[in-house]
Motif scaffolding. Structure first.
Motif, PDB file in Angstrom:
ATOM      1  N   SER A 151       0.847  -1.185   0.000  1.00 20.55           N
ATOM      2  CA  SER A 151       0.000   0.000   0.000  1.00 20.55           C
ATOM      3  C   SER A 151       0.886   1.239   0.000  1.00 20.55           C
ATOM      4  CB  SER A 151      -0.891  -0.005   1.241  1.00 20.55           C
ATOM      5  OG  SER A 151      -1.537   1.238   1.395  1.00 20.55           O
ATOM      6  N   LEU A 152       0.470   2.276  -0.677  1.00 21.60           N
ATOM      7  CA  LEU A 152       1.252   3.511  -0.717  1.00 21.60           C
ATOM      8  C   LEU A 152       1.454   4.074   0.687  1.00 21.60           C
ATOM      9  CD1 LEU A 152      -0.177   5.350  -3.862  1.00 21.60           C
ATOM     10  CD2 LEU A 152       1.934   4.025  -3.660  1.00 21.60           C
ATOM     11  N   GLY A 153       0.471   3.905   1.546  1.00 14.86           N
ATOM     12  CA  GLY A 153       0.581   4.396   2.921  1.00 14.86           C
ATOM     13  C   GLY A 153       1.576   3.612   3.766  1.00 14.86           C
ATOM     14  N   GLN A 154       1.937   2.421   3.327  1.00 16.15           N
ATOM     15  CA  GLN A 154       2.875   1.579   4.059  1.00 16.15           C
ATOM     16  C   GLN A 154       4.326   1.756   3.597  1.00 16.15           C
ATOM     17  OE1 GLN A 154       2.108  -0.635   6.703  1.00 16.15           O
ATOM     18  NE2 GLN A 154       0.259   0.604   6.620  1.00 16.15           N
ATOM     19  N   ILE A 155       4.530   2.478   2.512  1.00 15.94           N
ATOM     20  CA  ILE A 155       5.880   2.673   1.980  1.00 15.94           C
ATOM     21  C   ILE A 155       6.621   3.708   2.824  1.00 15.94           C
ATOM     22  CG2 ILE A 155       7.231   3.494   0.013  1.00 15.94           C
ATOM     23  CD1 ILE A 155       5.033   2.370  -1.811  1.00 15.94           C
ATOM     24  N   THR A 156       7.795   3.320   3.327  1.00 16.29           N
ATOM     25  CA  THR A 156       8.598   4.265   4.119  1.00 16.29           C
ATOM     26  C   THR A 156       9.782   4.806   3.328  1.00 16.29           C
ATOM     27  OG1 THR A 156       9.920   2.469   5.056  1.00 16.29           O
ATOM     28  CG2 THR A 156       8.006   3.201   6.324  1.00 16.29           C
ATOM     29  N   SER A 210       8.850  -1.146   3.104  1.00 13.74           N
ATOM     30  CA  SER A 210       7.569  -0.878   3.768  1.00 13.74           C
ATOM     31  C   SER A 210       7.776  -0.687   5.265  1.00 13.74           C
ATOM     32  CB  SER A 210       6.602  -2.043   3.530  1.00 13.74           C
ATOM     33  OG  SER A 210       6.992  -3.160   4.288  1.00 13.74           O
ATOM     34  N   GLN A 211       6.725  -0.234   5.934  1.00 16.67           N
ATOM     35  CA  GLN A 211       6.764  -0.055   7.388  1.00 16.67           C
ATOM     36  C   GLN A 211       7.039  -1.373   8.109  1.00 16.67           C
ATOM     37  OE1 GLN A 211       3.034   1.778   8.430  1.00 16.67           O
ATOM     38  NE2 GLN A 211       3.714   3.820   7.828  1.00 16.67           N
ATOM     39  N   ALA A 212       6.607  -2.477   7.535  1.00 19.25           N
ATOM     40  CA  ALA A 212       6.820  -3.794   8.137  1.00 19.25           C
ATOM     41  C   ALA A 212       8.250  -4.294   7.901  1.00 19.25           C
ATOM     42  CB  ALA A 212       5.822  -4.794   7.575  1.00 19.25           C
TER      43      ALA A 212
END
Length: 139
Positions: A91-96, A109-111
């Motif tokens: 998800s675009l919101g999960q990309i750091t 990603s955040q994960a």
């Protein structure tokens, strides 16, 4: 790739670039050949030319064998996520982090999941497009 969700639109698609694929393998063959030759010289091998020849042949066979799979890879950027080969998606919101990486693009990603977008014609442009989509993303 999975179908688009409701309200999701495609912003960009990036197929693997054939020229970039072969250039990457040529560079690996030259570097591997030089390293192989130096190692054989260092250990006193009487035929150090074997290292470069073997490296070029090995990389050529590898490139030929994997070409159909690697060149079938395609990445898709939508208004909600980044999708890649093998069912990869984030998800675009999960990309750091999005950064060019030796001509490719690394997405984290955040994960902590890392995705390497390989053999792109314009890695820096792809990274910029993903950053732009991420900046405009509203979950």
């Amino acid at each position: 790739m999975s179908p688009l969700r409701e309200g999701e639109a495609i912003l960009a698609e990036w197929p693997a670039d054939k020229e970039r694929y072969w250039r990457s393998h040529a560079i690996m063959a030259v570097l591997g050949g030089a390293l192989g030759g130096v190692v054989l010289l260092a250990i006193g091998n009487p035929t150090p030319w074997v290292g470069p020849v073997a490296a070029v042949l090995a990389m050529g066979v590898r490139a030929w064998y994997l070409a159909s799979e690697a060149l079938a890879g395609r990445w898709r950027l939508t208004t909600q996520r980044l999708q890649g080969p093998g069912g990869r998606q984030v998800s675009l919101g999960q990309i750091t982090t999005v950064r060019p990486f030796f001509g490719d693009v690394q997405v984290i990603s955040q994960a902590g999941d890392k995705h390497l977008m390989k053999y792109l014609a314009d890695g820096a442009g792809v990274a910029a497009a993903i950053q732009s989509a991420k900046a405009g993303f509203n979950p």
